[in-house]
Motif scaffolding. Structure first.
Motif, PDB file in Angstrom:
ATOM      1  N   GLN A 180       0.821  -1.181   0.253  1.00 40.25           N
ATOM      2  CA  GLN A 180      -0.241   0.240  -0.032  1.00 40.25           C
ATOM      3  C   GLN A 180       0.862   1.331  -0.027  1.00 40.25           C
ATOM      4  OE1 GLN A 180      -3.140  -0.118   2.997  1.00 40.25           O
ATOM      5  NE2 GLN A 180      -2.498  -2.158   3.236  1.00 40.25           N
ATOM      6  N   LYS A 212      -0.273   4.875  -1.728  1.00 42.19           N
ATOM      7  CA  LYS A 212      -0.664   4.992  -2.935  1.00 42.19           C
ATOM      8  C   LYS A 212      -2.177   5.574  -3.258  1.00 42.19           C
ATOM      9  CE  LYS A 212       2.232   0.870  -4.377  1.00 42.19           C
ATOM     10  NZ  LYS A 212       2.172  -0.458  -4.584  1.00 42.19           N
ATOM     11  N   ASN A 213      -2.992   5.469  -1.825  1.00 45.74           N
ATOM     12  CA  ASN A 213      -4.126   6.133  -1.956  1.00 45.74           C
ATOM     13  C   ASN A 213      -4.064   7.747  -1.777  1.00 45.74           C
ATOM     14  OD1 ASN A 213      -3.821   6.644   0.796  1.00 45.74           O
ATOM     15  ND2 ASN A 213      -5.677   5.448   1.496  1.00 45.74           N
ATOM     16  N   SER A 241      -2.704   9.278   0.727  1.00 49.23           N
ATOM     17  CA  SER A 241      -2.529   9.696   2.194  1.00 49.23           C
ATOM     18  C   SER A 241      -1.088   9.761   2.586  1.00 49.23           C
ATOM     19  CB  SER A 241      -3.157   8.809   3.261  1.00 49.23           C
ATOM     20  OG  SER A 241      -4.667   8.812   2.845  1.00 49.23           O
ATOM     21  N   LYS A 273      -4.960  12.482   5.676  1.00 48.69           N
ATOM     22  CA  LYS A 273      -5.961  11.691   4.750  1.00 48.69           C
ATOM     23  C   LYS A 273      -6.209  12.218   3.523  1.00 48.69           C
ATOM     24  CE  LYS A 273      -8.140   9.709   8.871  1.00 48.69           C
ATOM     25  NZ  LYS A 273      -9.169   9.222   9.405  1.00 48.69           N
ATOM     26  N   SER A 274      -6.351  11.583   2.513  1.00 49.95           N
ATOM     27  CA  SER A 274      -6.690  12.004   1.080  1.00 49.95           C
ATOM     28  C   SER A 274      -8.335  12.192   1.084  1.00 49.95           C
ATOM     29  CB  SER A 274      -6.182  10.960   0.135  1.00 49.95           C
ATOM     30  OG  SER A 274      -6.795  11.329  -1.089  1.00 49.95           O
ATOM     31  N   SER A 333     -10.975   8.536  -3.018  1.00 48.98           N
ATOM     32  CA  SER A 333     -11.043   7.207  -2.883  1.00 48.98           C
ATOM     33  C   SER A 333     -10.024   6.299  -3.405  1.00 48.98           C
ATOM     34  CB  SER A 333     -12.338   6.581  -3.419  1.00 48.98           C
ATOM     35  OG  SER A 333     -12.568   6.644  -4.561  1.00 48.98           O
ATOM     36  N   VAL A 334      -9.515   5.239  -2.951  1.00 51.06           N
ATOM     37  CA  VAL A 334      -8.521   4.326  -3.547  1.00 51.06           C
ATOM     38  C   VAL A 334      -8.674   4.226  -4.885  1.00 51.06           C
ATOM     39  CG1 VAL A 334      -7.343   2.269  -3.198  1.00 51.06           C
ATOM     40  CG2 VAL A 334      -8.261   3.332  -1.189  1.00 51.06           C
ATOM     41  N   ASN A 335     -10.029   4.002  -5.553  1.00 50.55           N
ATOM     42  CA  ASN A 335     -10.091   3.599  -6.943  1.00 50.55           C
ATOM     43  C   ASN A 335      -9.901   5.088  -7.869  1.00 50.55           C
ATOM     44  OD1 ASN A 335     -10.597   0.990  -6.060  1.00 50.55           O
ATOM     45  ND2 ASN A 335     -12.615   1.423  -5.615  1.00 50.55           N
ATOM     46  N   GLU A 336     -10.082   6.032  -7.083  1.00 48.76           N
ATOM     47  CA  GLU A 336     -10.041   7.509  -8.097  1.00 48.76           C
ATOM     48  C   GLU A 336      -8.451   7.536  -8.496  1.00 48.76           C
ATOM     49  OE1 GLU A 336     -11.920  10.105  -5.075  1.00 48.76           O
ATOM     50  OE2 GLU A 336     -13.414  10.693  -6.884  1.00 48.76           O
ATOM     51  N   SER A 337      -8.417   7.950  -9.853  1.00 48.38           N
ATOM     52  CA  SER A 337      -7.306   8.170 -10.470  1.00 48.38           C
ATOM     53  C   SER A 337      -7.119   9.654 -10.647  1.00 48.38           C
ATOM     54  CB  SER A 337      -6.970   7.168 -11.587  1.00 48.38           C
ATOM     55  OG  SER A 337      -8.124   7.592 -12.519  1.00 48.38           O
ATOM     56  N   THR A 359      -2.260  13.469  -7.358  1.00 40.46           N
ATOM     57  CA  THR A 359      -2.207  13.558  -5.848  1.00 40.46           C
ATOM     58  C   THR A 359      -2.031  14.899  -5.508  1.00 40.46           C
ATOM     59  OG1 THR A 359       0.203  13.264  -5.984  1.00 40.46           O
ATOM     60  CG2 THR A 359      -1.221  11.334  -5.732  1.00 40.46           C
TER      61      THR A 359
END
Length: 299
Positions: free
Chosen positions: A104, A133-134, A136, A169-170, A173-177, A180
């Protein structure tokens, strides 16, 4: 006429006749034999030699993080002792739990804060920033306990103790590309009052090195406050048996600064108990996501 003259015999001559000889007198020389007394190395001397030949604990920890940043998780896993690898709390599913976490993490920036070693054990304190990778970020101070491994002549990580940790925190969501750069800077950060309470907890636990790190370099190197640096700091605190906190109150707080008032009773090892009221001035360090004490005043 009878001749009474006697002929003297050569053998009766008062001057001895020299005797020729071919023999030469030899005077024996005395021999001086130098002997070297064998040197017996004391256990301490042997230990010193071993320490010289060992890689430093700091280099070992830096190499560990290098393996993680290279995604070489199998090699990084081997840096742990068997006891830590098989610790069901740290790694419920062994190596699988280990890589599930590190996969992660996108990158780790690490800074060695302090280290110490004695015989076959060592401690290394690091300050690191994990970029997930998300999007954060995790800012943490971590203490590594190391043990020397005689089998392969290298250090191994015996235990890992998190000291402090905060997470940025970001909003994604984890799936959003999305890039950053859109990540929010909102931080669930420690309150300044809690930072001071934690400081005294470390003092009471005699964890002076970690407590010392609440001060920025400018305060640590202030000759009026700490003429002999860290030694001046521990010279004072080793006279204190325990600190009881009576009251903690935040006088003011902004994003970058805070003032905390605290009422305490210092119980000295001499038996004396002193009521002490202090005003702590703190500054927020955005890079390491933590409070630093920049000034202390007696009230």
């Amino acid at each position: 006429m009878e001749n009474n003259t006697q002929t003297a015999s050569l053998s009766s001559s008062p001057i001895p006749t020299p005797v020729e000889t071919n023999q030469v007198a030899i005077i024996p020389k005395s021999k001086t034999i130098l002997t070297r007394k064998p040197r017996n190395l004391s256990p301490a001397s042997v230990a010193d030699i071993d320490n010289i030949n060992r890689p430093s604990p700091e280099i070992f920890i830096n190499n560990y993080y290098t393996k993680l940043n290279e995604n070489n998780y199998t090699e990084a896993w081997s840096f742990l002792t068997t006891e830590l690898q098989e610790n069901s709390t740290s790694h419920p599913q062994g190596y699988q739990s280990y890589i599930e976490w590190w996969e992660q993490v996108n990158n780790i920036n690490v800074q060695i804060i302090s280290s110490s070693s004695q015989n076959k054990t060592a401690k290394v304190k690091v300050r690191c920033k994990d970029d997930l990778k998300n999007g954060s970020k995790i800012y943490a101070d971590i203490l590594y306990y190391l043990r020397w491994n005689e089998t392969d002549n290298n250090w191994r990580i015996l235990n890992i103790q998190p000291i402090s940790s905060t997470t940025t925190k970001s909003n994604l969501s984890v799936n959003e590309s999305q890039p950053t750069s859109s990540v929010s800077d909102n931080v669930n950060r420690l309150s300044p009052a809690k930072a001071i309470e934690d400081y005294y907890t470390k003092i009471n636990n005699q964890d002076y090195q970690t407590a010392w790190d609440i001060y920025p370099t400018t305060v640590k190197e202030n000759k009026e406050l700490h003429p002999d640096g860290y030694n001046s700091f521990i010279e004072w605190w080793t006279q204190v048996d325990h600190v009881n906190i009576d009251r903690v109150k935040i006088e003011e707080e902004s994003y970058d600064n805070a003032i905390v008032n605290i009422g305490t009773h210092y119980k000295m090892k001499s038996g004396k108990i002193s009521p002490i009221k202090l005003k702590f001035y703190l500054a927020w360090n955005k890079e390491y996501q933590r409070w630093y004490v920049t000034k202390i005043k007696h009230k």
